[in-house]
Scaffold this motif. Sequence first.
Motif, PDB file in Angstrom:
ATOM      1  N   GLY B 479       0.757  -1.091  -0.078  1.00 55.85           N
ATOM      2  CA  GLY B 479       0.031   0.117   0.041  1.00 55.85           C
ATOM      3  C   GLY B 479       0.968   1.468  -0.017  1.00 55.85           C
ATOM      4  N   GLU B 480       2.148   1.226   0.057  1.00 62.11           N
ATOM      5  CA  GLU B 480       3.144   2.332   0.033  1.00 62.11           C
ATOM      6  C   GLU B 480       3.949   2.432  -1.220  1.00 62.11           C
ATOM      7  N   ASN B 481       4.057   3.710  -1.549  1.00 67.16           N
ATOM      8  CA  ASN B 481       4.874   3.961  -2.771  1.00 67.16           C
ATOM      9  C   ASN B 481       6.416   3.905  -2.006  1.00 67.16           C
ATOM     10  N   VAL B 482       6.989   2.560  -2.604  1.00 66.03           N
ATOM     11  CA  VAL B 482       8.451   2.392  -2.085  1.00 66.03           C
ATOM     12  C   VAL B 482       9.501   2.947  -3.004  1.00 66.03           C
ATOM     13  N   GLY B 483       9.209   3.680  -4.100  1.00 66.09           N
ATOM     14  CA  GLY B 483      10.223   3.985  -4.762  1.00 66.09           C
ATOM     15  C   GLY B 483       9.751   4.384  -6.280  1.00 66.09           C
ATOM     16  N   GLU B 484      10.446   5.597  -6.732  1.00 66.19           N
ATOM     17  CA  GLU B 484      10.285   5.766  -8.192  1.00 66.19           C
ATOM     18  C   GLU B 484      11.443   5.554  -8.933  1.00 66.19           C
ATOM     19  N   PHE B 485      11.249   5.371 -10.155  1.00 64.29           N
ATOM     20  CA  PHE B 485      12.377   4.773 -11.038  1.00 64.29           C
ATOM     21  C   PHE B 485      12.232   5.298 -12.706  1.00 64.29           C
ATOM     22  N   ASP B 486      13.486   5.582 -13.198  1.00 65.33           N
ATOM     23  CA  ASP B 486      13.341   5.551 -14.643  1.00 65.33           C
ATOM     24  C   ASP B 486      13.894   4.290 -15.259  1.00 65.33           C
ATOM     25  N   PRO B 487      12.978   3.763 -16.272  1.00 63.58           N
ATOM     26  CA  PRO B 487      13.096   2.379 -16.621  1.00 63.58           C
ATOM     27  C   PRO B 487      14.754   2.181 -17.391  1.00 63.58           C
ATOM     28  N   ALA B 488      15.042   3.343 -17.810  1.00 64.94           N
ATOM     29  CA  ALA B 488      16.244   3.342 -18.534  1.00 64.94           C
ATOM     30  C   ALA B 488      17.361   2.966 -17.735  1.00 64.94           C
ATOM     31  N   LYS B 489      17.268   3.480 -16.238  1.00 64.34           N
ATOM     32  CA  LYS B 489      18.406   3.384 -15.293  1.00 64.34           C
ATOM     33  C   LYS B 489      18.144   2.350 -14.384  1.00 64.34           C
ATOM     34  N   VAL B 490      17.265   1.400 -14.446  1.00 70.56           N
ATOM     35  CA  VAL B 490      17.029   0.257 -13.258  1.00 70.56           C
ATOM     36  C   VAL B 490      16.957  -1.100 -13.926  1.00 70.56           C
ATOM     37  N   THR B 491      17.238  -1.947 -13.653  1.00 67.90           N
ATOM     38  CA  THR B 491      17.212  -3.300 -13.912  1.00 67.90           C
ATOM     39  C   THR B 491      15.967  -4.131 -13.399  1.00 67.90           C
ATOM     40  N   GLU B 492      15.696  -5.237 -14.175  1.00 68.74           N
ATOM     41  CA  GLU B 492      14.472  -5.782 -13.755  1.00 68.74           C
ATOM     42  C   GLU B 492      14.745  -6.551 -12.292  1.00 68.74           C
ATOM     43  N   ASN B 493      16.146  -6.841 -12.084  1.00 69.78           N
ATOM     44  CA  ASN B 493      16.239  -7.336 -10.787  1.00 69.78           C
ATOM     45  C   ASN B 493      16.238  -6.471  -9.637  1.00 69.78           C
ATOM     46  N   GLU B 494      16.566  -5.301  -9.800  1.00 67.74           N
ATOM     47  CA  GLU B 494      16.461  -4.309  -8.855  1.00 67.74           C
ATOM     48  C   GLU B 494      15.210  -3.969  -8.660  1.00 67.74           C
ATOM     49  N   LEU B 495      14.019  -3.925  -9.413  1.00 63.89           N
ATOM     50  CA  LEU B 495      12.798  -3.656  -9.667  1.00 63.89           C
ATOM     51  C   LEU B 495      12.168  -4.706  -8.623  1.00 63.89           C
ATOM     52  N   GLY B 496      12.520  -5.870  -8.881  1.00 65.15           N
ATOM     53  CA  GLY B 496      12.047  -7.165  -8.231  1.00 65.15           C
ATOM     54  C   GLY B 496      12.062  -7.153  -6.738  1.00 65.15           C
ATOM     55  N   LEU B 497      13.408  -6.450  -6.365  1.00 67.93           N
ATOM     56  CA  LEU B 497      13.852  -6.398  -4.684  1.00 67.93           C
ATOM     57  C   LEU B 497      12.982  -5.470  -4.130  1.00 67.93           C
ATOM     58  N   TYR B 498      12.677  -4.367  -4.981  1.00 67.58           N
ATOM     59  CA  TYR B 498      11.516  -3.344  -4.431  1.00 67.58           C
ATOM     60  C   TYR B 498      10.269  -3.986  -4.237  1.00 67.58           C
ATOM     61  N   MET B 499       9.904  -4.672  -5.339  1.00 69.27           N
ATOM     62  CA  MET B 499       8.550  -5.357  -5.452  1.00 69.27           C
ATOM     63  C   MET B 499       8.309  -6.501  -4.156  1.00 69.27           C
ATOM     64  N   ALA B 500       9.348  -6.850  -3.950  1.00 69.44           N
ATOM     65  CA  ALA B 500       9.181  -7.992  -2.998  1.00 69.44           C
ATOM     66  C   ALA B 500       9.432  -7.560  -1.458  1.00 69.44           C
ATOM     67  N   GLY B 501       9.599  -6.092  -1.641  1.00 74.74           N
ATOM     68  CA  GLY B 501       9.852  -5.480  -0.140  1.00 74.74           C
ATOM     69  C   GLY B 501      10.912  -5.444   0.545  1.00 74.74           C
ATOM     70  N   SER B 502      12.092  -5.864  -0.172  1.00 73.00           N
ATOM     71  CA  SER B 502      13.288  -6.227   0.565  1.00 73.00           C
ATOM     72  C   SER B 502      14.101  -4.932   0.270  1.00 73.00           C
ATOM     73  N   LYS B 503      13.679  -4.168  -0.500  1.00 70.41           N
ATOM     74  CA  LYS B 503      14.437  -2.873  -0.410  1.00 70.41           C
ATOM     75  C   LYS B 503      13.177  -1.868  -0.595  1.00 70.41           C
ATOM     76  N   ARG B 504      13.487  -0.501   0.036  1.00 72.03           N
ATOM     77  CA  ARG B 504      12.529   0.631  -0.140  1.00 72.03           C
ATOM     78  C   ARG B 504      13.245   1.649  -0.110  1.00 72.03           C
ATOM     79  N   ARG B 505      13.026   3.031  -0.981  1.00 69.07           N
ATOM     80  CA  ARG B 505      13.520   4.227  -0.355  1.00 69.07           C
ATOM     81  C   ARG B 505      12.248   5.262  -0.749  1.00 69.07           C
ATOM     82  N   LYS B 506      12.340   6.548  -0.004  1.00 71.67           N
ATOM     83  CA  LYS B 506      11.365   7.316  -0.189  1.00 71.67           C
ATOM     84  C   LYS B 506      11.555   8.420  -1.437  1.00 71.67           C
ATOM     85  N   THR B 507      10.700   8.587  -1.985  1.00 64.75           N
ATOM     86  CA  THR B 507      10.779   9.500  -3.240  1.00 64.75           C
ATOM     87  C   THR B 507      10.453  10.919  -2.604  1.00 64.75           C
ATOM     88  N   ALA B 508      11.310  11.856  -3.323  1.00 61.30           N
ATOM     89  CA  ALA B 508      11.046  13.148  -2.887  1.00 61.30           C
ATOM     90  C   ALA B 508       9.625  13.615  -3.205  1.00 61.30           C
TER      91      ALA B 508
END
Lengths: 445, 508, 361
Positions: B479-508
């Motif tokens: 239910g929370e926004n855990v991060g915002e990304f530019d598709p050109a600068k992020v890998t699928e693996n990286e996104l996967g970690l955020y989606m699984a909840g193991s990484k999070r960052r607050k966007t500005a």
Amino acid sequence: MNAILNYVKKNYIGFSVSVLLLLQVFLLPTLLGEEAAGGILFSIAAVGIGYFGYKAYLFRKQNPDFKAAESTTLVNILGSVIAILTGLLFGFVLMLIINPNQAIDGFFTILEGGFRNIESLGDMIYFSVPLILTGLSVAFAFRTGLFNIGASGQLTIGAFVAVYIGVRWGALADIHPLLHWLAAILFATIAGGLWGAIPGLLKAYRNVNEVVASIMLNYVAMYINTVLIRNFIYNPDFARALDIKPSAASPTFNLDLLFPDSSINAGIIVALIVVLILHIILNKTTFGYELKAVGLNRDAAKYAGMNAKRNIVISMIISGAVAGLAGALLFLVQGKHLTPVNTILTEGFTGIAISLLGLSSPIGVLLAGLFYGSLQQGGYFLQLYDYKPEIIDIIIAVIIYASALGLFLQKFVLKGLKASEMRAARQGPGDATGDTTEAEGSDDK
Amino acid sequence: MEYIIEMLNITKEFPGIKANDDVTLQLKKGEIHALLGENGAGKSTLMSVLFGLYQPEQGTIKVRGEEVIIANPNDANELGIGMVHQHFKLVHNFTVAENIVLGYEDTKNGFLELDAPIKKIQELSDRYKLKVDVNALISDISVGQQQRVEILKMLYRNAEILIFDEPTAVLTPQEIEELMNIMKDLVKEGKSIILITHKLNEIKQVADRCSVLRKGKYIGTVDVATTSVEKMAEMMVGREVSFVVDKEEPKIGDTVLSVRNLTVFNEHIHKNVVTDVSFDVRRGEILCIAGIEGNGQTQLVQAITGLIQPTEGQIDILGEDITHQSIRHRNLAGISHIPEDRHKHGLVLDYSLEENLVLQTYFEPRFQKNGFLQFDEVRVNANELIQNFDIRSGKGPVTMARSMSGGNQQKAIVAREISRDTDLLIAVQPTRGLDVGAIEYIHKQLILQRDAGKAVLLISLELDEVMNVSDRIIVMYEGENVGEFDPAKVTENELGLYMAGSKRRKTA
Amino acid sequence: MKKLLLLVASLVLVFGLAACGGDEVDTYEIAMITDSGGIDDESFNQGTWEGIVEFAEENDLTYKYYKPLEVSDDAYLDAIELAVEGGAKVVVTPGFLFESSIYVAQTEYPDVYFILIDGEPHDAGWTTWETTDNTQPILFNEHESGFLAGYAAVMDGYRNLGFTGGMAVPAVVKFGIGYIAGAYYAAQENGYTLNFGDSTYTYFGNFDESDTNKSVAASWYELGTEIIFSAAGGAGKSVMSAASDAEAMMIGVDIDQSGQSDTVLTSALKNLGVAVQQALQGYLDGDFEGGATIRKGVENDGVSLPMDTSRFTTFTQAQYDAIYEDLVDGTVVVPVNWAELVTFLGDDASNFTEATVAPTS
């Protein structure tokens, strides 16, 4: 004018049949006497059915690809027809068991129903009117996803208002002879609509199931009716409401000349108008489009931005209004009286049956109501034989029961049609020898 | 005599549609033969003909060189044809062995004889490497194992020809891998397989030859080893298919949708399903909300479109606060919405196609005069959309939505929403359950909308889609926004970690 | 499924062939039209019908009943016409609801005889009252029947009484008034104190057997009522059922209801069967007494109590004969309306109000 001529040219067979029918209904009785006329009427009806059968045969020949199983309307209609045939067959077997000697004559009396003679035809129409209207009431609500089991209560309220005006507002007739009657049915319609609005509002804003709310309101209406009659229009000598003024009784509009000696009145004209209006609302207007959408898929209607709550209330108001109108026409008859008995008027429940049989379409309900009226007449005349009149109630009950099994029957019909099509397919393409059940209904295309 | 099954020049018609038009399928003994086609191309019809469920109007069927008439599934079974259905037909509170013998059971002194059958099943199981516990209850074993039971059932009945209907749809990647190996083993043991699918990589992996159907017509049969995936896709769809989505740099304009601190409370589970989410969607961009199913995306969209009420926060469209407005108001203010559940929200299934195509616009002056629907205009509208968006159905505008294929139902919704020409298009899992051609088509439409200066909000569970289509990505987790990304600068693996909840960052 | 169809088909065939045998259309000489409610209402329709059946069987005449399609003047007239079409020479109609239908039918079919029970023919507008020579209206003195029931109950030792009417129509109201008069006459004669007043006197508002009606009676029994006279058609069954639960008694109405329940002490009879049979006998003998209303009361055995089947403990045949004689010779004049009742009761009239006993609006 040209358009009419063209139409006649194109449909000359249908046209001549209708002319013959008209001749039959209006002229022959006077020329030949009613008994003979009844017989001829029956035979012409047979010719008419034969004609449509022939048309259906032609249709199949021209459209060998037509697959009956693909037409849901057709399958639905066949379901109703099967329900009717089941009921009739059951009745016939029952009659054979009770009294084999008169079974065939008696059964034909039932089939003949209201088409026995001109008087019974008029009576059939007279008795059909309240049934058609309550059927419409239930059907309309049903099309919008609501099960209005409270038609009975709305009818009771409408009946009281109509009778009250019929008894007390006689002065209106001095302004215009029709005004008294019109006022009675108008206010009864409004009253029925308001009564119908109660379960609608409860459903829309409090999420109270309309079945529960409306069925309980039947009792409330029944007791209110008793109290109101006793307090305002009571005739203690007969424990019933006072006689309505003659000016409030449904006028005959000379229909009694067409159907001599029968009880027919303008109610049928009102009913036909309501059928037309509801048909137009449901099928031609954006309002009907919304109502049906809400009925078929409430979530999608909400998604599309339709106001489901408002639609529920309006739908119940219309449904209640039609039931109220039914109540008015039921009791705006001289020599008929509203009584303060604590029993629920059964017409409301008959309406559910008729709606079911008529597939919840206004035109279907009209036909189902007339059919029911015809059966009623048939059962009535069955008393001339050594049968109890209650047998017709059993037949009707079986028909209703069978239509309630509609879903099952539809599957049954589908399976049958598919099987016969498969057989036809195996015999090779273009084979037009479809069986009669397929051909008969195909004129709905 | 090299073909075990030949279906020659099969034609099967339904009202208004030729489901199979002069289709020929020849299966060699001992091969895996893929049957490829989009949804509604006629694959299922063809197999139903082979299985005796339909009778063809024209054409002949030969089994082992002899012409046969297959009148019902029993005939098919006797000819050694067995089908592994997409949705398994198993009795859940029976054991594996009981399910396998069901319908073919032997009795001994009036009792069910299971010892000999179990032995036979064990043998089959060993021989074909179909490992399964014969005494386990179906309800206790995994989906992959259930599929093995289905296969064993066919083998137990001595089926020589096995038809697999979209077998991988319900399986995990590991299970798919195992299934592929099983199929190869079956062929080694002399069985013949027809594999119905629209997944090209599976065909490439296991099939020997591939026959392609398109719109009921037979397109051709190719040798899989020497044919590229692109070529097969082109045969299936009828034109070149690009697997990479072409798009230009976004031309970003004003903000269309602005969501501020949105919170949605769910009374049933008694907790917030969307918590303090804020973002903007601007003209000319596709913002994608990624996340694993059930992380609040559905409720977020429903709150924006008005299907549910948020507990806190504000939603603006083009600067207008619509937080407490009706759905109709929001629609008119500029929201189009391709809903997640097309059957629940997107369509009135018992309305015709043309009626469904005016679901939000029926009251507009074009379709309505004095309260009456203008049926001519409704028909014109339907024909336009059918043509422009290539919506296929049996009877055109009057087809009941219920009787249309899933892909075409979705196309109808996309057509309707796009044709409304609003400033914001919200698309929730718009390609779910669709085949290659349809997916490509819908992606193209989304990009067209973006390029036309619309704001697009895409909710997707598929990482491929997220990476290919979007200009900006927001990941939602619980239910929370855990991060915002530019598709050109992020890998699928990286996104996967955020989606699984193991990484999070607050966007500005 | 196929076997079942085959069975049905063969049944139809067998019976169908049998059906081809006889083809005569039967006619029925004596016809009865039922009022609202069925032929087995264990009350008015049934009492009349049983009289017809008994008479017709004895004299070897054909008979049949017809059911109108609805409760309305037109439908009743239609049913009479149907009966005539079915060969009826004499038509019996039980109930005042037939009054205006008979008014039309009696001139429409001058050759058919009509027996109208509990009513007198008049036109729909209530302006003309006419009884032609082929019509015999029969009225009953219900108040005399009620008087006998009330008198017998008190003489048999009951002191806590109740009355339930169906609806406050004249016949039912008269039963009630007579019942009050009989009960208090017995009490005054012997110096008993009765517990019987407004609180145990009501009209159900219907003639139906229902739980609502039963609960009314049950609550009275609960509060000490020993016996209830129920002049309420089918609703009497509800009272019987309540009485049975409370081990109390009730009094039936119209016909002898002793067979329906052990709780029936006696029944306030209207000798419907006898009256109909007397009229039918006149028709059969060729001296039909049409043209004027006949009143059936104590003086011509029109009302009575069924002493043979009553369950009295102390009330004797001699006591019954004595009071019956007093009514016949005018020693006791039974009140027929509220005003007469008040005079008749004297001080005891204060136990009742007109609104309860004889409601007018």
